[in-house]
Each structure stands twice: as C-alpha cells, then as structure tokens.
Design a protein around this motif. Sequence first.
Motif, PDB file in Angstrom:
ATOM      1  N   PHE A 285      -1.227  -2.543 -11.574  1.00 32.99           N
ATOM      2  CA  PHE A 285      -0.375  -1.386 -11.838  1.00 32.99           C
ATOM      3  C   PHE A 285      -0.127  -0.580 -10.564  1.00 32.99           C
ATOM      4  CE2 PHE A 285      -0.108   3.181 -12.934  1.00 32.99           C
ATOM      5  CZ  PHE A 285       1.039   3.163 -13.711  1.00 32.99           C
ATOM      6  N   ILE A 286      -1.190  -0.313  -9.828  1.00 33.84           N
ATOM      7  CA  ILE A 286      -1.072   0.493  -8.610  1.00 33.84           C
ATOM      8  C   ILE A 286      -0.110  -0.182  -7.630  1.00 33.84           C
ATOM      9  CG2 ILE A 286      -2.331   1.259  -6.556  1.00 33.84           C
ATOM     10  CD1 ILE A 286      -4.769   1.685  -8.457  1.00 33.84           C
TER      11      ILE A 286
ATOM     12  N   LYS B 110      -1.025   2.046 -21.774  1.00 40.28           N
ATOM     13  CA  LYS B 110      -0.396   3.149 -21.039  1.00 40.28           C
ATOM     14  C   LYS B 110       0.231   2.685 -19.737  1.00 40.28           C
ATOM     15  CE  LYS B 110      -3.946   6.265 -22.692  1.00 40.28           C
ATOM     16  NZ  LYS B 110      -5.323   6.600 -22.326  1.00 40.28           N
ATOM     17  N   LEU B 111      -0.465   1.776 -19.067  1.00 38.86           N
ATOM     18  CA  LEU B 111       0.015   1.324 -17.764  1.00 38.86           C
ATOM     19  C   LEU B 111       1.334   0.575 -17.925  1.00 38.86           C
ATOM     20  CD1 LEU B 111      -3.331  -0.135 -16.358  1.00 38.86           C
ATOM     21  CD2 LEU B 111      -2.499   2.207 -16.216  1.00 38.86           C
TER      22      LEU B 111
ATOM     23  N   GLU C  37       4.276   2.818 -19.052  1.00 36.20           N
ATOM     24  CA  GLU C  37       4.748   3.692 -17.974  1.00 36.20           C
ATOM     25  C   GLU C  37       5.583   2.904 -16.960  1.00 36.20           C
ATOM     26  OE1 GLU C  37       4.859   6.740 -17.009  1.00 36.20           O
ATOM     27  OE2 GLU C  37       4.370   7.000 -14.883  1.00 36.20           O
TER      28      GLU C  37
ATOM     29  N   MET D  92       3.528  -0.050  -8.927  1.00 35.26           N
ATOM     30  CA  MET D  92       4.126   1.285  -8.857  1.00 35.26           C
ATOM     31  C   MET D  92       4.441   1.668  -7.402  1.00 35.26           C
ATOM     32  SD  MET D  92       4.678   2.131 -11.936  1.00 35.26           S
ATOM     33  CE  MET D  92       5.392   3.736 -11.627  1.00 35.26           C
ATOM     34  N   ASN D  93       3.600   1.229  -6.474  1.00 33.12           N
ATOM     35  CA  ASN D  93       3.909   1.487  -5.067  1.00 33.12           C
ATOM     36  C   ASN D  93       5.229   0.817  -4.670  1.00 33.12           C
ATOM     37  OD1 ASN D  93       1.670   3.054  -4.611  1.00 33.12           O
ATOM     38  ND2 ASN D  93       0.469   1.444  -3.638  1.00 33.12           N
TER      39      ASN D  93
ATOM     40  N   ARG E 116       8.961   1.836 -18.563  1.00 31.31           N
ATOM     41  CA  ARG E 116       9.890   2.973 -18.682  1.00 31.31           C
ATOM     42  C   ARG E 116      10.476   3.343 -17.327  1.00 31.31           C
ATOM     43  NH1 ARG E 116       6.183   5.755 -21.973  1.00 31.31           N
ATOM     44  NH2 ARG E 116       5.356   6.732 -20.107  1.00 31.31           N
ATOM     45  N   LYS E 117       9.589   3.449 -16.344  1.00 30.69           N
ATOM     46  CA  LYS E 117      10.028   3.882 -15.013  1.00 30.69           C
ATOM     47  C   LYS E 117      10.994   2.866 -14.402  1.00 30.69           C
ATOM     48  CE  LYS E 117       8.515   7.865 -14.469  1.00 30.69           C
ATOM     49  NZ  LYS E 117       7.189   8.461 -14.519  1.00 30.69           N
TER      50      LYS E 117
ATOM     51  N   SER F  66       8.099   2.604  -6.259  1.00 30.02           N
ATOM     52  CA  SER F  66       8.405   3.874  -5.598  1.00 30.02           C
ATOM     53  C   SER F  66       9.292   3.658  -4.380  1.00 30.02           C
ATOM     54  CB  SER F  66       7.110   4.562  -5.157  1.00 30.02           C
ATOM     55  OG  SER F  66       6.331   4.877  -6.271  1.00 30.02           O
TER      56      SER F  66
ATOM     57  N   TYR G 119      -5.557  -2.488 -13.351  1.00 27.82           N
ATOM     58  CA  TYR G 119      -5.295  -1.238 -12.633  1.00 27.82           C
ATOM     59  C   TYR G 119      -4.754  -1.527 -11.244  1.00 27.82           C
ATOM     60  CZ  TYR G 119      -7.633   0.844 -16.523  1.00 27.82           C
ATOM     61  OH  TYR G 119      -7.946   1.225 -17.799  1.00 27.82           O
TER      62      TYR G 119
ATOM     63  N   SER H 222      -7.776  -6.585 -11.132  1.00 28.61           N
ATOM     64  CA  SER H 222      -7.836  -5.859 -12.395  1.00 28.61           C
ATOM     65  C   SER H 222      -6.437  -5.399 -12.773  1.00 28.61           C
ATOM     66  CB  SER H 222      -8.755  -4.639 -12.260  1.00 28.61           C
ATOM     67  OG  SER H 222      -8.051  -3.575 -11.646  1.00 28.61           O
TER      68      SER H 222
ATOM     69  N   ARG I  36       0.822  -1.205   0.000  1.00 27.44           N
ATOM     70  CA  ARG I  36       0.000   0.000   0.000  1.00 27.44           C
ATOM     71  C   ARG I  36       0.862   1.263   0.000  1.00 27.44           C
ATOM     72  NH1 ARG I  36      -3.741  -0.023   4.772  1.00 27.44           N
ATOM     73  NH2 ARG I  36      -5.074   1.206   3.422  1.00 27.44           N
ATOM     74  N   PHE I  37       0.210   2.368  -0.269  1.00 27.41           N
ATOM     75  CA  PHE I  37       0.915   3.644  -0.243  1.00 27.41           C
ATOM     76  C   PHE I  37       1.584   3.858   1.111  1.00 27.41           C
ATOM     77  CE2 PHE I  37       0.809   8.082   1.100  1.00 27.41           C
ATOM     78  CZ  PHE I  37       1.758   8.591   0.241  1.00 27.41           C
ATOM     79  N   PHE I  38       0.883   3.447   2.174  1.00 29.50           N
ATOM     80  CA  PHE I  38       1.408   3.655   3.525  1.00 29.50           C
ATOM     81  C   PHE I  38       2.719   2.890   3.762  1.00 29.50           C
ATOM     82  CE2 PHE I  38      -3.228   4.181   3.983  1.00 29.50           C
ATOM     83  CZ  PHE I  38      -3.240   5.493   4.415  1.00 29.50           C
TER      84      PHE I  38
END
Lengths: 428, 436
Positions: A377-378, A313-314, A317, A381-382, A320-321, A385, A374, A372, A20-22
């Motif tokens: 992807f989320i 797109k997902l 991105e 990406m977390n 690339r990242k 990061s 999405y 999904s 998670r983001f947290f």
Amino acid sequence: MKALCLYFQIHQPLRLKRYRFFDIGNDHYYYDDYTNESIMRKIADECYLPANKIVLELLKNNKGKFKISFSITGIALDQLEQYAPEVIDTFKDLAKTGDVEFLAETYSHSLASLINKEEFIQQVTSHSNKIEALFGVRPSVFRNTEMIYSDEIGEMVSKMGYKAILTEGAKHILGWKSPNYLYCNAINPKLKVLMRNYKLSDDISFRFSSEGWKEWPLTTTKFVGWLNEMEDKEDFVNIFMDYETFGEHQKKKSGIFEFLAHLPQEVISKSKYKFATPSELASEFHPIAQAHVPNAISWADEERDLSAWLGNKLQDEAFRKLYALRDDVAAVDDDRINKDWKYLQASDHFYYMCTKFASDGDVHSYFNPYSSPYDAFINYMNVLSDFQIRLKILKDGLALDPEELQYQILQKDELIARYERELSELKN
Amino acid sequence: MKVLMFGWEFPPHISGGLGTACYGLTKGLAKIDDLDIVFVVPKAHGDEDQSTMSLVGANSVTIGQVQSHVEKFKSQHTYLEVESQLVPYNDPDEYYTFRSQDLYGKNKLIKVDKEGKLEFSGKYGADLMEEIYKYAFVASSISADHEHDVIHAHDWLCYPAGIAAKEVSGKPLVIHVHATDFDRSGGNVNPKVYEIEKKGMDAADKIIAVSNLTRNIVIEKYGQDPNKVVTVYNAVEPVSMEEKLKIKKGVKEKVVTFLGRITMQKGPEYFVEAAYQVLKRTNDVRFVMAGSGDMLEEMVDRAAQLGISDKFHFTGFLKGDDVFNMFLLSDVYVMPSVSEPFGISPLEAMQSNVPVIISKQSGVSEILTHAVKVDYWDIDAMADAIYGIIKYEALSKVFKEEGKEEVDNLKWAKAAVNVHDVYVSAIKLFEPLEKK
C-alpha cells in the motif's frame, strides 16, 4: 454430442519498483524492469513456449477436432512484446490454424467494471483492437478480469456487442444447478453466460501434482473417465484456468505437459465429447435459465467474491484515490500519463494489499514482491502521489489561457535574444 | 582517567536515539584532557567511527577468555540469575553448545559460534533477555582485561554488564538513564525490565538522568536517593554542509514530518489525527511519518480510513543521510511523544532550520525556548500550530532563525564536562571505601 471447452488465461503483473517518499516529484518511472523482465523471461521459457509448441502440434494433428481458446491481457502483451516477442509469434501461429479463439478482456487486467463504466468500455475496446491487430480476428466473447461477473457487468458487456461472457460456476450462485449448461444474463438474455466447472478445472490447475490427493496421479484416462461419467443430459464442461498451470503452477516434472499432449486424443477417441470454443457453445446450445448474480463474483479464493482486491481499508482507499483521477487523465490525454494510468489500474496492485491470509495465502504470496500488504500500500500510494502531481501540472497547463501562453513565449524569446546578445558581446 | 563504557548500539548500526547520544557524548568526552574511553557494544561491525575511542565488540571476545573468568564471575554474582527459559537454545547445526552451571548447579546453554565466540546479534528483538545476560557475562571478562577508573553503563540493557564489571574490578559505577520502562511502556511496566533497571540503579554510585522529567521518575518510581541522581541534558552533533546539498524537493507542498519509532511512546496516532485536522483546512501540505515500529500498520490503516493516504506518506526506517534528507525536505517537525525522557531529534531538526512542535511530556521541552510546546493529546493545538507555521511565513522564519541559534549552543562538549564532573564525584565517593 457433448462439448468440452478449454480456455486459458494469460497475465503477468507489471510490478512496481521500490518507490520511496523521496522519489515523489523527482522520479517518474515506476516499474521494476529487472524483476518484470526476468519473471516474464522465465515464464516464457518454462510455460508459454513449450506449451504453445505442444498446442500447435495438437491443432495440426487433430485438424478441426481440437479447439482451444485464450485471453491475454494487454499488460501481458505489452510485456511479451518487450521481453519475449517470440511468444507472440507462436500465438500468431496458433491463430493461423483457425481453431483458436481469442477472447476480449480489460486491457489492464483492471477492476474498472466495478467503478467506472466509461473507463471499462475504453479498456475493453482498446484490448479488442489490440487482439484484432495481432491475431486478425475481433473477439466476440468477453472474459472479465479474474472472471468477475454480475448482472450489471453482463448488461454492459452485452451492450458492447459481445455475445457471451465467461465466469465462475460459483456454488453460492448456482446452488443445486449445474455449471454444465448454458445460462443467460438476467437483465439482457441475449448475452450468454458460460460457467466454469471449478471442480474439474482445479483438479488440473491446483491438484495435479499434489501427492496427498487421493486421485493422484491424474492421468488422461482417468480424467476422460470422469467426463464420461457425467450426467448424460448435461451439455458441456468448461475447463478454465491460468495458462501458467503448464510449467509454472504445475512444474514440468509433474508430467503436466504430457497430460496436455495426450488429453485431446483421449477425448476424441474415447469420449462422447467434442472440443468447442466459447463462441461455438454460445451459438450451438440453448440457455436453460437466467443466471442471477446481483453481487459480483469472481474465480478467486474460497469466497469467490471480490475480497481479494477490495474491501479492506487499504484497498478501498487506494481504489478510490486512483479512480478519482480518471476525469483528469481523460482531459489531459498525454501519452505517458495514459500508459501509466493503464498500468496503475492492474488488479494485482490491490491483490498485494489483501490482508486475509488463510487457506489462500499461498496463492497471494505467489510472485508477490512485497513483504506485507502495508508495504504494498505504501509503495503504491507513493507512486500514485507522483502520478497525481504530474497530472496536476499537465492539467494546470491546459487551463492556461492561450493569449497568456503566447505572451509568456514572447517574453522568453526576448530573454533568449538578450542572452544571445550578451554572449556575443562577451565573445568579442 | 580511564572509562570503561558499556553501550548497546553505536552509529552507523542504530535502531534509536541511544546510539546517537552515546556517539555524541563520547566525542564530547574525547575533548577532555587525560580521559580515555573503552566503549563496549554487543556486536562491533567494524565500520564504526573509532577516532575518538576504542570500540570493543563483545562478540569479538573469545570464549577462552570468558571461561577463565567464569568461576570468578559466578562466585561474585547472585543477582544476574536469568530464568532458564530466557536462554532458549536448540540449534545444533549452527552452533556448538557451551555448557555452564549457575550457582544452584542448573545447566545453562549459551550460544557459541564456530570460532568459539559468543554470538551477539546486536539488534533489539525477542532474544533480548538472553543477549543482556550474555553481554553481562562477557563484561566481567572485559572488565578484567581493560584497566579503568570508572564504569559507565548506558540504559537498562547495559546495567547488568556494568554491575558485572564493577564486581570484577571494584571500580565505581555510573549508570546513564536515557529512558525508563515507564516511558517505553506507557506505565504498563514489564516487571523483568523494571527489576533489571532497579538493580542497576541500586548498584550505581551515581546516576545520570537525561532530563528532570527522567530524574523525577528515577527518584520516585525507583526509590533512589535524590543526591545520587544528576541531570545532564543531551546535545546534538553539528551537521556538515556537504550533506545538505544532496536531495531535491520533489513536491511543492509544505512537508510536515514525524520521525521516530512508530510506537505508543512516540504518540504517532496524535500526529495522524492532527494531520487529518490540518488537511481539512488546507490542501497545500503533505505529511510524512518516517520510521518503523509495532504501530506502523495501525497508522497506515488509520490514514487509509481517514482517506488522506495521498497526502500522508510513510518512509519506513531511515538512517544516515536519509534522516538529514528528510529534515531538508521538511517545513515542520512534530514530536508528539507521550513520554520522552529527552528527545534528540527535535534538536537535529532545528539544526536543519526546521521549526519544531514538541510535546510538553518530553525532556527536551525543559531546555528549548524556540519550539512550540503542546500536550501530546491535544490534537487541536497541534493542528493549529502546524497550520500556523506552514501558513504564516513570519512565524516559521522566527522559529528557524532563533531555533538554529538556540540549538547551536547545545554542545556535547558541555554535556561531557558535566558527565566528567559526575565521574569525579563518583570516584571521590569510592575512595574512602577503597582505603578501608
């Protein structure tokens, strides 16, 4: 004499946990150990172990006549070592017979061949090192992630010293031509190209248990009959598929293991074919033409292209990242970073972000941990990061002037000495 | 005074601000002497905080009770007709069918669970219309069982229930407009929803609107008498400090947060575009879009397309402590709503010492002084404001301190007093009628 080449791919994704983001910046462990272990354990018990047992007997009973080849991704090997080490032992037993060929791959089951040459070379080298260390022979034939191939990839592989590469006998590449001959790379003809006969391969790996198929049930007699009916002039037939076909894609009750156990004898006694490994095909036959593949192909989905992993797109991105970090990873060269870097490159992560769900949706949802694309992807990406943050800290650490570092250490030492003094004073 | 209150959701089972507002308001009302509330929701889970009132879940009212009131209910209502296809029921395995007829003698099928209770899912979803209808159906029964002086129904989902209860008990009805379909749909109003809203407002004796913005919509778009419509602003529950110590900030960058349903009403796309503008100027910032909704995927796509996904994060729907944790991690809170009747979340952010940027098209902007107010579509102004707050310490310090003080003065107890006044005026309005 015509040849029959059996090659099996072994890979299991290393799934990420719900991140998670947290968690970013706080939690640096990314993997879903429970799911990874339980799935690896299940597949080891239902597929790898029983299939290897049968294959070992076949190799012993048909000494020198039955041959088989495998490639095992680094990620799969890492997980086997962790969760089912006995599977590796059984592969070692197979290797000892001398009739098994292990192919080279990318360590991470990655798409590095499409974006970063240095990374690609490094991964292939580390995978070959690992295979040599485990099974005693250095691979001489290469098989790219998901059979991805283009003229340029072939050239890179050729320069690395591999003599042949496996790929899909994609209809839009071959046209009227047959996959049942040896081809060579369009840039560097030294590299031989082996094409998968997808019709016969998929008859086993996809259609074996489908009762609606007009050829169901598929018996070894019927299959060998088809082999015998092929053009006399053709050189060989390449049957390439996932090893998980046995017991996983096709369940045990479908009779897939019996098919495996009886096929070699049927081929040896009732056909014009002999078994051969990919490197034997490459040296025994002559290429009949160059394979022109300017745009990359793969063995996935109806399109046989890269659209399962890249293109929306997902995916673009995230891809690339991820590879934007490559130089920093190399500069930092930290053990844990290197390990995560390997695992984050697995093509599976991008596969889960795929948004085309038509006829191939089933395959895409197979063991997919996300609800999904999405969601996939989320989560990815977390994780990425957090990885970026760790990388940055280490990189900034490198940039520190050694004198400055020395000064900081001295200061800290003084501080510690002072605290110790205070502590002893307080004690007294 | 006894109040029979109909809501749709209640903490901790919430999907939006409505549940939070109902909870705050009932707590405020509990401080008023001689005022009792029976709060009815479609599905009481059992773990709701019932210290301030008694909570009745409509799904715990058995069919036996309902049946005894069916005839009465039907003879009194003509406007609760719901088209029969809105009651799609065909699942013999799990439910018995309870057959009833409407006034025209048409058969209607209603889901009944194994214990003979009406089954309520209590979630916003495809069966919403069916649920509303069933809820109203049960409301008439509850109304007869629980003595009360005034009926209070929150938002359109509960208006039919309020009307049904009023018809049975003959008590005054106050409806509370937290949002209208003009807000939710961006002007593209669903006629069925509008009809329910309009009937609710027409039947109400008093209407409470959560802001002047909403009051104007009620008067203009629903043709209500301005004298009937009263604005009562929402407030915010004080947060306890113990919750504030839970999370460690893992990222060094400033965090800019959007928190809410990711739907057209909330203007998430303007937040993404503003983020892109800010990220062009500084790298020392991360954006978080917390929540879920039908535009989530579009937003993920857009962030990926802009190439900012490593600085723009999504959390999915947050509830309970995670909402506060999110505020604790935030340096700026942005609410770019296209149309927001009120908007409690900026108040929650300010309580947690987070400076807020809100759209001028929100009810809460009528009462806040210490917040940046921009037009929702003005992404440049939004980006400027974000950049200013994260870069200039003095600015954010002022917003934090003054904002905290301002928001601490917005108490539910005050709102409750205003609501109580509305009850009193509604009852007064009714007395002469009763005497006749």
